[in-house]
Design a protein around this motif. Structure first.
Motif, PDB file in Angstrom:
ATOM      1  N   GLU A   1       0.843  -1.207   0.000  1.00 44.05           N
ATOM      2  CA  GLU A   1       0.000   0.000   0.000  1.00 44.05           C
ATOM      3  C   GLU A   1       0.874   1.252   0.000  1.00 44.05           C
ATOM      4  O   GLU A   1       0.606   2.212  -0.721  1.00 44.05           O
TER       5      GLU A   1
ATOM      6  N   THR B   1       1.481   4.060  -3.206  1.00 45.08           N
ATOM      7  CA  THR B   1       0.843   5.337  -2.897  1.00 45.08           C
ATOM      8  C   THR B   1       0.957   6.367  -4.029  1.00 45.08           C
ATOM      9  O   THR B   1      -0.012   7.080  -4.309  1.00 45.08           O
TER      10      THR B   1
ATOM     11  N   ILE C   1      -7.338  -0.809  -0.321  1.00 42.81           N
ATOM     12  CA  ILE C   1      -7.037  -0.147  -1.598  1.00 42.81           C
ATOM     13  C   ILE C   1      -7.664  -0.850  -2.799  1.00 42.81           C
ATOM     14  O   ILE C   1      -7.426  -0.465  -3.941  1.00 42.81           O
TER      15      ILE C   1
END
Length: 213
Positions: free
Chosen positions: A11, A15, A175
């Protein structure tokens, strides 16, 4: 050590593209959920640009699910004849419309969407993402199928469902709603068949870039 073998936080690594593409609307130029569903079905094995070009006239004739449900395959075909596999898709769309009947009845779960003709997991994920409902999977279109293995996230596969399954095992659910389209936009703009690696915001964590620079 290959990135694929690392246990670092994906994650965080991803980004830059999550921020770059967050909330960007799908390239299909739809105005509502009904239009999106029809265009997603039509876009299978065809280009978004082609579907966008034929859609205004299509939706002028069939402005909602009710109007499509009361029509026929024969009446629909002239409006989608420039679409790949238009005959099969016409049958799917009429069946979908006659099943749903009205826009307000459009389902928004993986199970109910994939129960409809012509809608697989990829299409359902797109519809759910654009509708803003909680994700039950990750979009795995042809761009994602190319990009994710290049980065080193997963092993290479041409099967979208296998790619999605691998991604779901690796990436946190927090996500899922955005990462599929983020990969897709990256693949459309930068990580193309001939990639523009120097422009890529995540080249520092990419296997392909590390090996080929």
């Amino acid at each position: 050590m290959d990135l694929f073998e690392e246990t670092n936080d994906w994650e965080t690594k991803l980004t830059p593209i999550l921020k770059k593409y967050k909330g960007r609307k799908h390239p299909l130029e739809y105005q509502n959920l009904y239009q999106l569903m029809i265009m997603v079905v039509l876009s299978a094995q065809d280009s978004d640009a082609n579907i966008n070009s034929i859609s205004p006239a299509l939706f002028e004739t069939f402005p909602n699910m009710k109007s499509l449900a009361s029509s026929s395959v024969e009446n629909l075909i002239p409006h989608i004849s420039k679409v790949r596999n238009f005959g099969t898709k016409a049958n799917w769309l009429i069946e979908i419309a006659q099943t749903i009947q009205e826009n307000k009845n459009i389902p928004l779960t993986m199970e109910t969407l994939t129960a409809l003709k012509g809608i697989g997991r990829k299409s359902a994920n797109v519809i759910m993402r654009e509708a803003g409902v909680p994700p039950e999977g990750i979009i795995a279109d042809l761009h994602v199928i190319r990009v994710a293995p290049r980065i080193g996230l997963i092993t290479e596969s041409k099967d979208g469902n296998k790619v999605e399954k691998q991604l779901m095992q690796i990436l946190p659910k927090t996500i899922w709603d955005e990462i599929g389209m983020a990969f897709s936009f990256l693949g459309r703009e930068i990580c193309r068949p001939k990639p523009k690696c120097e422009e890529c915001p995540i080249n520092s964590i990419c296997n392909y870039y590390r090996i080929n620079r």
